[in-house]
Enzyme design. Structure first.
Site, mmCIF file in Angstrom:
data_model
loop_
_atom_site.group_PDB
_atom_site.id
_atom_site.type_symbol
_atom_site.label_atom_id
_atom_site.label_comp_id
_atom_site.label_asym_id
_atom_site.label_seq_id
_atom_site.Cartn_x
_atom_site.Cartn_y
_atom_site.Cartn_z
ATOM 1 N N SER A 14 0.805 -1.224 0.000
ATOM 2 C CA SER A 14 0.000 0.000 0.000
ATOM 3 C C SER A 14 0.837 1.273 0.000
ATOM 4 C CB SER A 14 -0.936 0.012 1.216
ATOM 5 O OG SER A 14 -0.190 -0.033 2.425
ATOM 6 N N MET A 17 6.298 2.727 -2.805
ATOM 7 C CA MET A 17 7.099 1.741 -3.513
ATOM 8 C C MET A 17 6.281 0.499 -3.829
ATOM 9 S SD MET A 17 10.125 2.433 -4.481
ATOM 10 C CE MET A 17 10.633 0.742 -4.705
ATOM 11 N N GLY A 93 13.832 -3.241 1.047
ATOM 12 C CA GLY A 93 14.272 -1.854 1.025
ATOM 13 C C GLY A 93 13.704 -1.082 2.200
ATOM 14 N N HIS A 149 15.017 14.937 0.487
ATOM 15 C CA HIS A 149 13.855 14.112 0.177
ATOM 16 C C HIS A 149 12.571 14.891 0.438
ATOM 17 C CE1 HIS A 149 16.837 10.844 0.480
ATOM 18 N NE2 HIS A 149 16.003 10.165 -0.288
ATOM 19 N N LYS A 153 9.147 12.047 4.298
ATOM 20 C CA LYS A 153 10.137 11.042 4.691
ATOM 21 C C LYS A 153 10.553 11.283 6.133
ATOM 22 C CE LYS A 153 14.461 8.815 3.296
ATOM 23 N NZ LYS A 153 13.843 7.466 3.366
#
Length: 238
Positions: A14, A17, A93, A149, A153
């Site tokens: 969800s 990525m 990741g 970023h 984040k």
């Protein structure tokens, strides 16, 4: 889709990525997404032919050849345990892991092939190699890593910045970090080496999140059939 398509389980489906992975995997005839795992009970059990599961239902996930995990630290242990239990490789990741979780990764690598990385782009794999070489070639120079970023984040410095820092430290540098959170920046990393009267900058800018998803899917394909161990992205994509 071919009859020998690689069966992929996507954990963290969800998130940004996860959604990119689902979309790109659907376009790849060599891949079949057999399950997508989300944090809470999904509102739809099947989306575009892909079964969705809540994280609490992970133990009942269908058979898969490789799992790809882009979730949150609190959801990492269950997917690692599932892969170890089933003897299946894992591509992860998920950033922000603590030392206990990193230790669990090292232990799991005794049983399965896995790759954990903060960044799966080809460009960052090359950048990491360049940072190693520069740090070893420029002893005594100041090393600074600047990362930018999007405002959402949470972890800082970014996992990629820390990975670049590890590469620099391994070659003798002592990196310092600067983090910026602004707008919708996908990801920018600058590694700066400063000496007397001169400066070297190594820069990577990501303009599309798809580069990370493509790299993770490529790594997943390459990881299948590898012996147990912990692999780097550059071992699989370069």
């Amino acid at each position: 889709m071919t009859t020998s398509a690689v069966k992929v389980l996507i954990h963290g489906a969800s998130g940004r990525m996860g959604k990119a992975l689902l979309r790109l995997a659907a376009e790849d005839q060599t891949l079949q997404v057999v399950g997508a795992v989300v944090g809470r009970s999904p509102s739809q059990r099947v989306v575009d032919g892909v079964p969705f599961f809540a994280a609490s239902e992970l133990g009942g996930a269908p058979a898969f050849d490789v799992a790809i995990d882009f979730s949150l630290p609190q959801g990492f242990a269950p997917i690692l345990a599932l892969c170890a239990q089933r003897g299946k490789p894992l591509v992860s990741g998920t950033t922000g892991l603590d030392e206990a979780q990193r230790a669990a990764l090292r232990d799991a690598a005794q049983q399965i092939a896995l790759v954990w990385a903060s960044n799966f782009s080809l460009g960052v794999a090359v950048l990491t190699e360049l940072v190693e070489r520069a740090a070893g070639t420029l002893p005594g120079w100041d090393c600074d890593i600047l990362e930018s970023h999007h405002v959402h984040k949470q972890d800082a410095p970014s996992g990629t910045a820390l990975t670049l820092g590890e590469a620099a430290t391994g070659s003798g540098a002592q990196p310092r970090y600067v983090s910026l959170r602004a707008g919708d920046i996908v990801g920018e990393h600058t590694v700066q080496f400063t000496g007397l009267g001169e400066r070297v900058e190594l820069v990577h800018r990501a303009t599309n999140r798809d580069i990370f998803a493509r790299g993770a899917l490529h790594a997943a394909k390459r990881l299948i059939g590898k012996p147990a161990g912990s692999y780097r992205v550059r071992d699989l994509v370069l």
